[in-house]
Design an enzyme around this catalytic site. Structure first.
Site, PDB file in Angstrom:
ATOM      1  N   CYS A  66     -10.274 -40.428 -14.230  1.00 25.87           N
ATOM      2  CA  CYS A  66     -11.703 -40.498 -13.889  1.00 25.87           C
ATOM      3  C   CYS A  66     -12.585 -40.221 -15.101  1.00 25.87           C
ATOM      4  O   CYS A  66     -13.641 -40.826 -15.257  1.00 25.87           O
ATOM      5  CB  CYS A  66     -12.015 -39.510 -12.779  1.00 25.87           C
ATOM      6  SG  CYS A  66     -11.458 -37.832 -13.102  1.00 25.87           S
TER       7      CYS A  66
ATOM      8  N   GLU B 280     -10.369 -28.215  -8.107  1.00 23.23           N
ATOM      9  CA  GLU B 280     -11.321 -28.686  -9.145  1.00 23.23           C
ATOM     10  C   GLU B 280     -12.740 -28.294  -8.735  1.00 23.23           C
ATOM     11  O   GLU B 280     -13.659 -29.119  -8.738  1.00 23.23           O
ATOM     12  CB  GLU B 280     -11.235 -30.215  -9.294  1.00 23.23           C
ATOM     13  CG  GLU B 280      -9.824 -30.749  -9.396  1.00 23.23           C
ATOM     14  CD  GLU B 280      -9.768 -32.260  -9.647  1.00 23.23           C
ATOM     15  OE1 GLU B 280     -10.603 -32.990  -9.115  1.00 23.23           O
ATOM     16  OE2 GLU B 280      -8.884 -32.690 -10.409  1.00 23.23           O
TER      17      GLU B 280
END
Ligand SMILES: [Zn+2]
Length: 675
Positions: A442, A346
């Site tokens: 998230c 990521e």
């Protein structure tokens, strides 16, 4: 704090009235926050479970057992990153489930709820928030420690894996929520929870104690916020300690890994910091010069560094922030304000590596970029920071959520072919439709907290100057040289670049500074009877302000064709279209399949027609640009001698990027092949 540094206004001092953004904020309050409360309580059918409330209860059970003097023997000693019930096994009340950082989802939700409550009383929301706080308080251990994963699965292992287990990340989110809750309600209950955990952390890692720093940053900026709210120096000192330890030898991450290796009888590793680039712990923070590693972490770290530079005047820290900024926006940012070019970790990729289809561009990373930009603006008002903040907000942050607020993107690519997502391993991270919830959730609560606090991004102020960074319709009450004035911004960038700022009440001497947006070519800002000068992309208007005074801004908002730097291989020969802060994209719903066959002509951007379209009940701007479509001969062979492709004239319809995938599953493309 140096004179040029500015601060956001108190939560209640900015009321968003913008036709577009106030709807988004209402949506967060009426749909997203209630939905997420159900998600945190695992009440959404067919969605991945959150386990948040479950874990808080399980931790509270452990805490109660220990308080009663009983031995608490955890049922699980699983050290994994995630824990789920065995197939077919019912979840146990005394077990932890989900990701190790699950606590943070509820803290983010609470922070968003607090911002909403500051703007509008809501008895039901207040009750739910209080319920959440009661759950959190019950889960806090006697010594202030608060992390459900370790409390349930084995407290003796607490603080042994700062690199990967997110304890200090959860602490950071708790602290952010606690400050927001205090500012919104005046209540100290959650703030006391954060302080107690903070003292427990300080006891372990504070100045003069064991070296340690968060594996996933956010505690730094949260601690500066706690310091600014309470004036208690210990929180600034703890944040400084985290920043100073990070990236120095011997690496604290290597040291803790070595302890585990030693225990397992395995060979220990070198303790050099250089190995920890993914965590931005590869070199001392003041020496950093490139945005690297996990993109959200990098943006959160840079935000904390900018706070430190602002609060202490540390010139080396400011220079490091400026280098990280330039690396991010000049070499590693998507045209949509997204960051994180690779799904591997990521993370930020190498400079100019910005693939459209395999992009990661996590919603949280764009939110992090907006945090960083706002803090750079506070450090020094330069319009370029606000331009990037606006780009991130209007494009990638918004695209993270469906127009009805009920589903979310984690990953925000600039090109999607659903058929490829379904079959190609390299695109496993790309979801062609927004998801109801994620096991790793998230992004959704992060969207809720940034949109609920939009007022904190519209304007900042110094003693004598009010900076207006975003042209978002709103009512702002500020103090200029001690005198209070209220002004109204009328704007709607969805439609035009015309904005008016009118003083509604109060009289004050001072400066109103309006940003000249980077996308506005030319345009004018006028205010009768005020001295004007330009500085760093702001027009500063100084004088005595009284009710009825008005500033008129007229920024032309033509459709513009945009090319990426020739160094970006992925978009070589391609063009995209923007208007004002909005980036547009082509969707299958308007243009049929095989969007790669479309050919757009940048020279004809001036012929683009700006219209509107209703998507999911919302009227949005739509562009129609002249273009061509390559025709594919029947039974065309895979290879053939080259000849000029046959094309037919077509009109390409483009919708705002943030609004894509609100009309079913289909292809999408931001960058179009050039004619
Ligand atoms: Zn995220």
């Amino acid at each position: 704090m140096p004179d040029i540094c500015s601060a956001p206004l108190p939560l209640r001092s900015v009321r968003v009235t913008d036709p577009f953004w106030s709807r988004e904020m209402d949506l967060i309050r009426t749909a997203v926050i209630p939905y997420q409360w159900d998600a945190l309580n695992d009440r959404i059918p067919d969605a991945e479970k959150s386990w948040w409330a479950h874990n808080m209860r399980a931790a509270a059970l452990a805490v109660r057992t220990k308080k009663n003097g009983k031995e608490y023997s955890p049922v699980q000693q699983n050290c994994g990153f995630t824990i789920y019930p065995e197939e077919g096994e019912a979840p146990r009340d005394d077990s932890f489930y989900g990701f190790v950082f699950q606590d943070s989802d509820g803290y983010k939700w609470l922070e968003a709820a607090a911002y909403q409550l500051a703007l509008k009383p809501d008895a039901e929301l207040q009750k739910q928030a209080q319920e959440a706080i009661d759950l959190i308080r019950a889960a806090q251990e006697e010594d202030g420690y608060l992390n459900t994963y370790y409390t349930v699965t084995g407290r003796e292992r607490a603080f042994t894996n700062l690199k990967d287990h997110h304890e200090l990340y959860c602490f950071g989110h708790l602290t952010e929520a606690a400050v927001a809750w205090k500012q919104a309600t005046g209540k100290d209950d959650l703030l006391d929870v954060a302080r107690r955990f903070g003292r427990c952390v300080t006891e372990k890692f504070g100045p003069g104690r064991e070296r340690g720093c968060p594996g996933h940053e956010i505690a730094e900026m949260a601690l500066y916020r706690l310091y600014e709210e309470t004036g208690e120096a210990e929180w600034k000192e703890l944040a400084q300690r985290f920043l100073d330890v990070r990236g120095t030898d011997p690496s604290t991450f290597a040291l803790e890994e070595n302890k585990r290796l030693k225990k397992a009888g395995k060979k220990e590793m070198p303790v050099t910091a250089a190995r920890y680039m993914y965590y931005q712990a590869h070199k001392p923070v003041r020496a950093m010069d490139e945005a690297v590693g996990h993109a959200v972490r990098q943006m959160y770290l840079a935000s904390g560094m900018a706070d430190e530079a602002r609060l202490t005047g540390d010139a080396d820290m400011k220079a490091a922030c400026e280098r990280l900024w330039r690396s991010t926006v000049n070499e590693k940012m998507y045209v949509t304000g997204g960051v994180g070019g690779t799904h591997v970790g990521e993370a930020f990729s190498r400079p100019y590596d910005l693939p459209s289809d395999t992009a990661y561009s996590e919603t949280c990373a764009a939110i992090g970029l907006a945090f960083f930009a706002r803090r750079m603006l506070q450090l020094e008002p330069k319009a370029e920071y606000a331009d990037v903040m606006e780009r991130a907000l209007y494009n990638t942050v918004l695209s993270g959520m469906a127009l009805d607020g009920k589903s979310f993107f984690y990953v925000n690519p600039l090109e999607v072919d659903p058929a490829a997502c379904d079959t190609d391993e390299r695109l496993r991270h790309v979801k062609p439709v927004r998801q109801k919830w994620f096991g790793c959730a998230c992004c959704p609560p992060n969207i809720a907290r940034i949109l609920s606090s939009l007022g904190q991004y519209i304007a900042t102020q110094t003693e004598n100057t009010l900076y207006i960074h975003l042209f978002v319709g709103s009512e702002i009450t500020a103090k200029l040289n001690g005198a209070e004035i209220t002004l109204k911004i009328d704007a709607n960038l969805m439609n035009s670049g015309h904005a008016e700022v009118t003083v509604l009440s109060g009289q004050a001497e001072g400066t109103l500074a309006l940003r000249l947006p980077g996308w506005a070519i030319g345009g004018s800002v006028t205010a009768q009877g005020k001295a004007a000068r330009g500085e760093n992309g702001y027009i500063l208007l100084t004088g005595r302000w009284q009710p009825g005074d008005q500033i008129t801004a007229d920024f032309p908002m033509p459709v513009q064709a945009v090319a990426a730097s020739p160094l970006v291989r992925e978009t070589s020969g391609q063009v995209c279209f923007v208007r004002g802060p909005l980036v547009f994209c082509a969707e299958e719903a308007d243009n049929g399949r095989n969007l790669h066959l479309l050919r757009a002509c940048p020279e004809k951007a001036g012929e683009a027609r700006v219209g509107s379209k209703e998507i999911d009940g919302l009227t949005l701007p739509v562009l129609t640009v002249p273009g061509k479509r390559v025709t594919v001969p029947e039974n065309a062979p895979l290879y053939a001698p080259w000849s000029q492709p046959q094309t037919v004239e077509t009109k390409i319809t483009l919708v705002p990027y943030f609004a894509w995938n609100n009309r079913g599953k289909g292809e999408m493309r931001v960058w179009l092949e050039r004619e």
